[in-house]
Design a protein around this motif. Structure first.
Motif, PDB file in Angstrom:
ATOM      1  N   ASP A  79       0.742  -1.084   0.015  1.00  8.80           N
ATOM      2  CA  ASP A  79       0.165  -0.012   0.071  1.00  8.80           C
ATOM      3  C   ASP A  79       0.985   1.546   0.008  1.00  8.80           C
ATOM      4  N   ALA A  80       2.261   1.159   0.346  1.00 11.88           N
ATOM      5  CA  ALA A  80       3.133   2.077   0.488  1.00 11.88           C
ATOM      6  C   ALA A  80       4.450   1.577   0.645  1.00 11.88           C
ATOM      7  N   ILE A  81       5.394   2.357   0.364  1.00  7.50           N
ATOM      8  CA  ILE A  81       6.919   1.815   0.371  1.00  7.50           C
ATOM      9  C   ILE A  81       7.809   3.021   0.867  1.00  7.50           C
ATOM     10  N   ALA A  82       8.606   2.706   1.781  1.00  4.78           N
ATOM     11  CA  ALA A  82       9.760   3.267   2.320  1.00  4.78           C
ATOM     12  C   ALA A  82      11.277   2.834   1.820  1.00  4.78           C
ATOM     13  N   VAL A  83      11.897   3.695   1.422  1.00  5.40           N
ATOM     14  CA  VAL A  83      13.179   3.258   1.041  1.00  5.40           C
ATOM     15  C   VAL A  83      14.168   3.883   2.019  1.00  5.40           C
ATOM     16  N   ALA A  84      14.601   2.938   2.933  1.00  4.53           N
ATOM     17  CA  ALA A  84      15.596   3.740   3.855  1.00  4.53           C
ATOM     18  C   ALA A  84      16.410   2.464   4.329  1.00  4.53           C
ATOM     19  N   PRO A  85      17.894   2.839   4.451  1.00  9.35           N
ATOM     20  CA  PRO A  85      18.453   4.153   3.847  1.00  9.35           C
ATOM     21  C   PRO A  85      18.536   3.783   2.360  1.00  9.35           C
ATOM     22  N   ALA A  86      18.402   4.838   1.472  1.00  8.37           N
ATOM     23  CA  ALA A  86      18.561   4.765  -0.016  1.00  8.37           C
ATOM     24  C   ALA A  86      19.920   5.350  -0.072  1.00  8.37           C
ATOM     25  N   THR A  87      20.668   4.628  -0.980  1.00 12.70           N
ATOM     26  CA  THR A  87      21.997   5.054  -1.484  1.00 12.70           C
ATOM     27  C   THR A  87      22.199   5.602  -2.516  1.00 12.70           C
ATOM     28  N   PHE A  88      23.181   6.450  -2.975  1.00 13.80           N
ATOM     29  CA  PHE A  88      23.562   7.094  -4.082  1.00 13.80           C
ATOM     30  C   PHE A  88      23.331   6.241  -5.284  1.00 13.80           C
ATOM     31  N   ASN A  89      23.642   5.038  -5.367  1.00 14.39           N
ATOM     32  CA  ASN A  89      23.482   4.218  -6.394  1.00 14.39           C
ATOM     33  C   ASN A  89      21.879   3.909  -6.589  1.00 14.39           C
ATOM     34  N   THR A  90      21.266   3.343  -5.658  1.00 15.15           N
ATOM     35  CA  THR A  90      20.032   3.240  -5.715  1.00 15.15           C
ATOM     36  C   THR A  90      18.906   4.449  -6.234  1.00 15.15           C
ATOM     37  N   ALA A  96      16.736   6.701 -13.049  1.00 15.15           N
ATOM     38  CA  ALA A  96      17.023   6.275 -14.632  1.00 15.15           C
ATOM     39  C   ALA A  96      15.999   5.256 -15.031  1.00 15.15           C
ATOM     40  N   GLY A  97      15.339   4.455 -14.193  1.00 23.49           N
ATOM     41  CA  GLY A  97      14.502   3.474 -14.685  1.00 23.49           C
ATOM     42  C   GLY A  97      15.193   2.045 -14.693  1.00 23.49           C
ATOM     43  N   ILE A  98      16.107   1.940 -13.972  1.00 21.14           N
ATOM     44  CA  ILE A  98      16.993   0.914 -14.092  1.00 21.14           C
ATOM     45  C   ILE A  98      16.459  -0.235 -13.017  1.00 21.14           C
ATOM     46  N   ALA A  99      15.962  -1.373 -13.385  1.00 22.36           N
ATOM     47  CA  ALA A  99      15.411  -2.338 -12.694  1.00 22.36           C
ATOM     48  C   ALA A  99      16.289  -3.459 -12.589  1.00 22.36           C
ATOM     49  N   ASP A 100      17.447  -3.585 -12.197  1.00 20.97           N
ATOM     50  CA  ASP A 100      18.477  -4.654 -12.392  1.00 20.97           C
ATOM     51  C   ASP A 100      18.471  -5.601 -10.945  1.00 20.97           C
ATOM     52  N   HIS A 111       6.079   3.671  -9.275  1.00 21.96           N
ATOM     53  CA  HIS A 111       5.423   4.895  -9.971  1.00 21.96           C
ATOM     54  C   HIS A 111       3.901   4.572 -10.684  1.00 21.96           C
ATOM     55  N   GLY A 112       4.206   3.440 -11.579  1.00 18.88           N
ATOM     56  CA  GLY A 112       3.001   3.011 -12.598  1.00 18.88           C
ATOM     57  C   GLY A 112       1.832   2.485 -11.910  1.00 18.88           C
ATOM     58  N   LEU A 113       2.138   2.148 -10.656  1.00 21.27           N
ATOM     59  CA  LEU A 113       0.974   1.480  -9.729  1.00 21.27           C
ATOM     60  C   LEU A 113       0.118   2.583  -8.971  1.00 21.27           C
ATOM     61  N   LEU A 140      12.770  12.216  -9.420  1.00 19.96           N
ATOM     62  CA  LEU A 140      12.031  11.318  -8.236  1.00 19.96           C
ATOM     63  C   LEU A 140      10.833  12.345  -7.535  1.00 19.96           C
ATOM     64  N   ARG A 141      11.162  13.407  -7.299  1.00 21.53           N
ATOM     65  CA  ARG A 141      10.161  14.561  -6.778  1.00 21.53           C
ATOM     66  C   ARG A 141       8.977  14.717  -8.087  1.00 21.53           C
ATOM     67  N   ASP A 142       9.514  14.790  -9.206  1.00 19.43           N
ATOM     68  CA  ASP A 142       8.786  15.194 -10.518  1.00 19.43           C
ATOM     69  C   ASP A 142       7.588  13.696 -10.562  1.00 19.43           C
ATOM     70  N   MET A 143       8.071  12.669 -10.124  1.00 13.84           N
ATOM     71  CA  MET A 143       7.358  11.242 -10.086  1.00 13.84           C
ATOM     72  C   MET A 143       6.426  11.053  -8.779  1.00 13.84           C
ATOM     73  N   GLY A 144       6.713  12.008  -7.991  1.00 12.17           N
ATOM     74  CA  GLY A 144       5.727  11.999  -6.750  1.00 12.17           C
ATOM     75  C   GLY A 144       6.381  11.652  -5.458  1.00 12.17           C
ATOM     76  N   VAL A 145       7.587  10.979  -5.656  1.00 11.89           N
ATOM     77  CA  VAL A 145       8.321  10.573  -4.381  1.00 11.89           C
ATOM     78  C   VAL A 145       8.457  11.631  -3.365  1.00 11.89           C
ATOM     79  N   LEU A 146       8.328  11.246  -2.208  1.00 12.76           N
ATOM     80  CA  LEU A 146       8.393  11.861  -1.249  1.00 12.76           C
ATOM     81  C   LEU A 146       9.838  11.611  -0.530  1.00 12.76           C
TER      82      LEU A 146
END
Length: 181
Positions: A79-90, A96-100, A111-113, A140-146
């Protein structure tokens, strides 16, 4: 809501950074606010967390790799996602849309969901000075990420773990998803 009757489910995406060892702080805070929680770790983050302790705390396996076709989904939908901690790489790969990795695939798809997502970047100031980083945060801000207000820490400083506020992810998400409401 997917975390059980009237209970939303939060994915905590954890990356390979020194503070990752304390991800249980965020899990506890989320559970205390009425969330069901599952942890998705980047492959390198597995070396930074106590996987058995996190699994015992959440009641779910820590995910870090894609499941095979036909395998049962081990976590309810987020229902929600928290990315913590988020590294420079991530941060940069995600923007960039890299999903490796599974973690990045989940973030790119969120984002699409339309899944509300908060991110607590944890980077040093030398890395944050790279032009790609600010551009990635802007995307990421433009995508609505907080995005957290935590400032980058000085390089080789021990990382400022004492200023990392895990609960900020929940504060950012509160207007988007209210687990008790």
């Amino acid at each position: 809501m997917s975390g059980g009757p009237g209970k939303p489910f939060l994915y905590v995406v954890v990356c390979a950074a020194g503070v990752a060892k304390d991800v249980g702080v965020l899990v506890s805070a989320a559970q205390g606010r009425g969330w069901g929680v599952g942890v998705v770790a980047t492959p390198l983050a597995l070396g930074f967390i106590d996987q058995a302790a996190v699994e015992a705390q959440t009641g779910y396996p820590v995910r870090s790799a894609w499941r095979k076709p036909g395998d049962v989904r081990p976590l309810p939908p987020a229902d929600a996602i928290a990315v913590a901690p988020a590294t420079f790489n991530t941060v940069n790969k995600w923007a960039a849309g890299i999903a490796d990795t599974l973690a990045l695939g989940i973030l790119c798809e969120a984002h699409g969901l339309g899944i509300p997502t908060a991110v607590l970047p944890y980077v040093n100031s030398a890395m944050a000075a790279h032009p790609a980083y600010e551009a990635s945060l802007a995307r990421l801000r433009d995508m609505g990420v907080l995005i957290s207000g935590l400032e980058p820490h000085p390089p080789k400083s021990g990382g400022g773990a004492d200023t990392f506020r895990w609960e900020e992810a929940l504060e950012l998400l509160a207007p988007e998803v209210n687990p008790r409401g």
